[in-house]
Design an enzyme around this catalytic site. Structure first.
Site, PDB file in Angstrom:
ATOM      1  N   HIS A  29     -34.410  23.870  -8.927  1.00 38.14           N
ATOM      2  CA  HIS A  29     -33.829  25.206  -9.077  1.00 38.14           C
ATOM      3  C   HIS A  29     -34.708  26.235  -8.362  1.00 38.14           C
ATOM      4  O   HIS A  29     -35.938  26.181  -8.460  1.00 38.14           O
ATOM      5  CB  HIS A  29     -33.744  25.598 -10.551  1.00 38.14           C
ATOM      6  CG  HIS A  29     -32.673  24.883 -11.317  1.00 38.14           C
ATOM      7  ND1 HIS A  29     -32.036  25.445 -12.396  1.00 38.14           N
ATOM      8  CD2 HIS A  29     -32.107  23.650 -11.159  1.00 38.14           C
ATOM      9  CE1 HIS A  29     -31.136  24.603 -12.883  1.00 38.14           C
ATOM     10  NE2 HIS A  29     -31.169  23.497 -12.145  1.00 38.14           N
ATOM     11  N   LYS A 198     -31.522  15.334 -17.835  1.00 44.59           N
ATOM     12  CA  LYS A 198     -31.077  15.339 -16.448  1.00 44.59           C
ATOM     13  C   LYS A 198     -31.844  14.253 -15.699  1.00 44.59           C
ATOM     14  O   LYS A 198     -33.073  14.258 -15.661  1.00 44.59           O
ATOM     15  CB  LYS A 198     -31.351  16.725 -15.843  1.00 44.59           C
ATOM     16  CG  LYS A 198     -31.070  16.896 -14.390  1.00 44.59           C
ATOM     17  CD  LYS A 198     -29.642  16.633 -13.969  1.00 44.59           C
ATOM     18  CE  LYS A 198     -28.579  17.188 -14.841  1.00 44.59           C
ATOM     19  NZ  LYS A 198     -27.209  17.015 -14.417  1.00 44.59           N
ATOM     20  N   ASP A 226     -28.001  11.789 -17.463  1.00 46.07           N
ATOM     21  CA  ASP A 226     -27.056  12.241 -16.419  1.00 46.07           C
ATOM     22  C   ASP A 226     -27.760  12.322 -15.062  1.00 46.07           C
ATOM     23  O   ASP A 226     -28.389  13.342 -14.747  1.00 46.07           O
ATOM     24  CB  ASP A 226     -26.514  13.624 -16.802  1.00 46.07           C
ATOM     25  CG  ASP A 226     -25.644  14.223 -15.704  1.00 46.07           C
ATOM     26  OD1 ASP A 226     -25.236  13.480 -14.790  1.00 46.07           O
ATOM     27  OD2 ASP A 226     -25.371  15.434 -15.771  1.00 46.07           O
ATOM     28  N   ASN A 274     -18.776  15.189 -15.307  1.00 40.14           N
ATOM     29  CA  ASN A 274     -18.395  16.521 -14.828  1.00 40.14           C
ATOM     30  C   ASN A 274     -18.419  16.501 -13.302  1.00 40.14           C
ATOM     31  O   ASN A 274     -18.596  17.508 -12.650  1.00 40.14           O
ATOM     32  CB  ASN A 274     -19.328  17.613 -15.349  1.00 40.14           C
ATOM     33  CG  ASN A 274     -20.735  17.482 -14.812  1.00 40.14           C
ATOM     34  OD1 ASN A 274     -21.561  16.782 -15.414  1.00 40.14           O
ATOM     35  ND2 ASN A 274     -21.038  18.127 -13.707  1.00 40.14           N
ATOM     36  N   HIS A 325     -19.637  21.047 -20.226  1.00 38.90           N
ATOM     37  CA  HIS A 325     -20.652  21.128 -19.177  1.00 38.90           C
ATOM     38  C   HIS A 325     -21.210  22.548 -19.074  1.00 38.90           C
ATOM     39  O   HIS A 325     -20.545  23.501 -19.476  1.00 38.90           O
ATOM     40  CB  HIS A 325     -19.975  20.737 -17.854  1.00 38.90           C
ATOM     41  CG  HIS A 325     -20.768  21.016 -16.622  1.00 38.90           C
ATOM     42  ND1 HIS A 325     -20.556  22.102 -15.815  1.00 38.90           N
ATOM     43  CD2 HIS A 325     -21.778  20.321 -16.061  1.00 38.90           C
ATOM     44  CE1 HIS A 325     -21.389  22.070 -14.798  1.00 38.90           C
ATOM     45  NE2 HIS A 325     -22.147  21.001 -14.917  1.00 38.90           N
TER      46      HIS A 325
HETATM   47  O1  LIG Z   1     -24.159  18.096 -16.125  1.00 42.04           O
HETATM   48  C1  LIG Z   1     -24.403  18.413 -14.968  1.00 42.04           C
HETATM   49  O2  LIG Z   1     -24.107  17.643 -14.068  1.00 42.04           O
HETATM   50  C2  LIG Z   1     -25.067  19.684 -14.688  1.00 42.04           C
HETATM   51  O3  LIG Z   1     -25.431  20.363 -15.598  1.00 42.04           O
HETATM   52  C3  LIG Z   1     -25.271  20.111 -13.313  1.00 42.04           C
HETATM   53  C4  LIG Z   1     -26.334  21.182 -13.197  1.00 42.04           C
HETATM   54  O4  LIG Z   1     -26.267  21.851 -12.009  1.00 42.04           O
HETATM   55  C5  LIG Z   1     -27.728  20.667 -13.465  1.00 42.04           C
HETATM   56  O5  LIG Z   1     -27.909  19.446 -12.830  1.00 42.04           O
HETATM   57  C6  LIG Z   1     -28.796  21.611 -13.008  1.00 42.04           C
HETATM   58  O6  LIG Z   1     -28.727  22.756 -13.427  1.00 42.04           O
HETATM   59  O7  LIG Z   1     -29.682  21.187 -12.276  1.00 42.04           O
HETATM   60 MG   LIG Z   2     -23.349  16.161 -15.507  1.00 34.71          MG
END
Ligand SMILES: O=C([O-])C(=O)C[C@H](O)[C@@H](O)C(=O)[O-]
Ligand SMILES: [Mg+2]
Length: 426
Positions: A29, A198, A226, A274, A325
């Site tokens: 990010h 994540k 995920d 998602n 999501h």
């Molecule tokens: O469930 C997901 O794939 C997400 O929340 C995507 C997002 O963009 C997440 O990966 C992030 O904020 O880095």
């Molecule tokens: Mg996801």
């Protein structure tokens, strides 16, 4: 039509909000992420709020929609879809590549437009609710629960941004011990019961170890992993075998409906998405192939709170579960998420939210999670008020930016630290 319900003015305020250095398959990010605040002001002097992605492509569409809305009624939310089509002449020009920052599946002209419509729909419903003295959930048919459960969103992360920027006190989390420490802090601060990690950042063995460590630290608590489609079918199956006894679901282990369907056919671990079901067009094939057992709704890109309820009805019809999501967002979106979640009878999984990572906001009162839940507001509209000073400050940051942060780009941020970096797959 009652003159009070007619839109007098639409105000669009792009802002940059600070964001920690959270890692994902596409990079890290950036220190600041763009959001757009939409205010719909009625002739009755009532102002309704909406929030969506703030990247340039969304601002362009929002600008055109804002021009044609005055003179229409805030009750006319179904008309927003046709209206947005009529003002978006660049539909054919969309780059279909997966959105670098979004990690949310196909990128179509329709989906970009819906992501703008959603904020206008939310703002109209907020204004209508405030005018009538009713909460938004009442306008959607009424709540079926008094509180909504959210899940802790765990990330591997650095302590600081490579190019400098805001610093928080979370420190780095780059191994299983760091992830458990992060989860303990989320548990302590907000009481979250379930945890989502994540993935797709490190090799799968390290992420398996992190989930195992969480399972040991929080026995019996729902856990999700995920990797945003970073794994092959065989890797996904290997992870499912390793973690099948502790996972609530595995989210988007591999990319695409066919890969997800193959994994689903060969494991009992529920798959959620998602990424391969993010538009109504993708539903028939994915459901026919039994590619997923759970769809994560998101009112932003599904086109608003009404369309989220339509998705929920489809899932219910086909026996597919529903979760929610999130992308980086502020309190206006969180209020909208909570209002619509309160109306969905089939929502049996805790919703995702990035909100606890956000230290800045444009609303006057920060919502408080208790035992991982948010109380559903019964106040008129969304139940949140705009902090105009905060909005002005974050807009000033957007105005002062040289454009580096006007479009979210996690890969560019990662290349600031490692110029040859490429997304990995396993
Ligand atoms: O469930 C997901 O794939 C997400 O929340 C995507 C997002 O963009 C997440 O990966 C992030 O904020 O880095
Ligand atoms: Mg996801």
């Amino acid at each position: 039509m009652d003159a009070k319900l007619i839109v007098d003015e639409v105000r669009l305020t792009p802002i940059l909000i600070s964001d920690p250095p959270l890692l994902n398959v596409q990079g890290v990010h950036q220190p600041y992420t763009p959001r757009l605040v939409v205010e719909v002001v009625t002739r009755g002097g009532v102002s309704g709020l909406g929030e969506t992605y703030g990247d340039t492509v969304y601002l362009d569409i929002a600008g055109r929609l804002a021009e044609v809305l005055p003179g229409r009624s805030i009750t006319d939310v179904n008309a927003l879809f046709a209206l947005s089509e009529s003002v978006d002449p660049h539909q054919a020009d969309v780059d279909p590549a997966v959105d670098a920052g979004g990690l949310r599946g196909v990128r179509t002209a329709d989906k970009l437009r819906l992501s703008v419509v959603s904020a206008f729909e939310t703002a109209c419903l907020d204004a209508l609710g405030r005018t009538l003295g009713l909460p938004v959930h009442a306008l959607l048919g009424g709540k079926v629960r008094d509180s909504v459960e959210y899940s802790a969103y765990l990330f591997h992360r650095w302590a600081t941004h490579p190019a400098g920027g805001p610093v928080d006190d979370w420190g780095a989390a780059l191994d299983p011990a760091g992830i458990v420490a992060q989860a303990r802090r989320f548990d302590r601060l907000h009481g979250f019961r379930s945890f989502k990690l994540k993935g797709g950042v490190f090799e799968p063995e390290r992420e398996i170890a992190a989930i195992r460590a969480l399972a040991e630290a929080f026995p019996g608590r729902p856990l999700r992993l995920d990797p945003n489609g970073a794994w092959s079918v065989e890797t996904s199956l290997a992870v499912a075998r390793e973690l099948g006894d502790v996972l609530e679901y595995l989210e988007d282990p591999a990319s695409g409906t066919d890969a997800m369907a193959e994994i689903a056919a060969r494991t009992d671990v529920p798959l959620a998405t998602n990424m391969c079901v993010t538009t109504f067009e993708e539903v028939p094939e994915a459901f026919a192939k039994e590619a997923v057992r759970i769809v994560l709704c998101d009112h932003h890109y599904w086109g608003g709170l009404g369309r989220t309820r339509e998705l929920a009805a489809l899932c219910r019809t086909y026996g597919v579960g529903l979760s929610m999501h999130s992308n980086t967002h502020l309190g206006i979106s969180l209020a909208a998420m909570t209002q619509v979640a309160a109306t969905l009878p089939g929502l049996h999984h805790a919703c995702d939210t990035h909100y606890p990572w956000q230290t800045e906001d444009v609303i006057t009162t920060r919502p408080v999670f208790r035992a991982g839940r948010l109380a559903v507001s019964d106040a008129p509209g969304l139940g949140v008020d705009l902090d105009r000073d905060a909005l002005a400050a974050l807009h000033h940051r957007w105005l002062s930016d040289d454009g580096t942060h006007h479009d979210r780009d996690d890969t560019a941020a990662m290349r600031g630290a490692a110029p040859d970096w490429k997304p990995s797959s396993w």
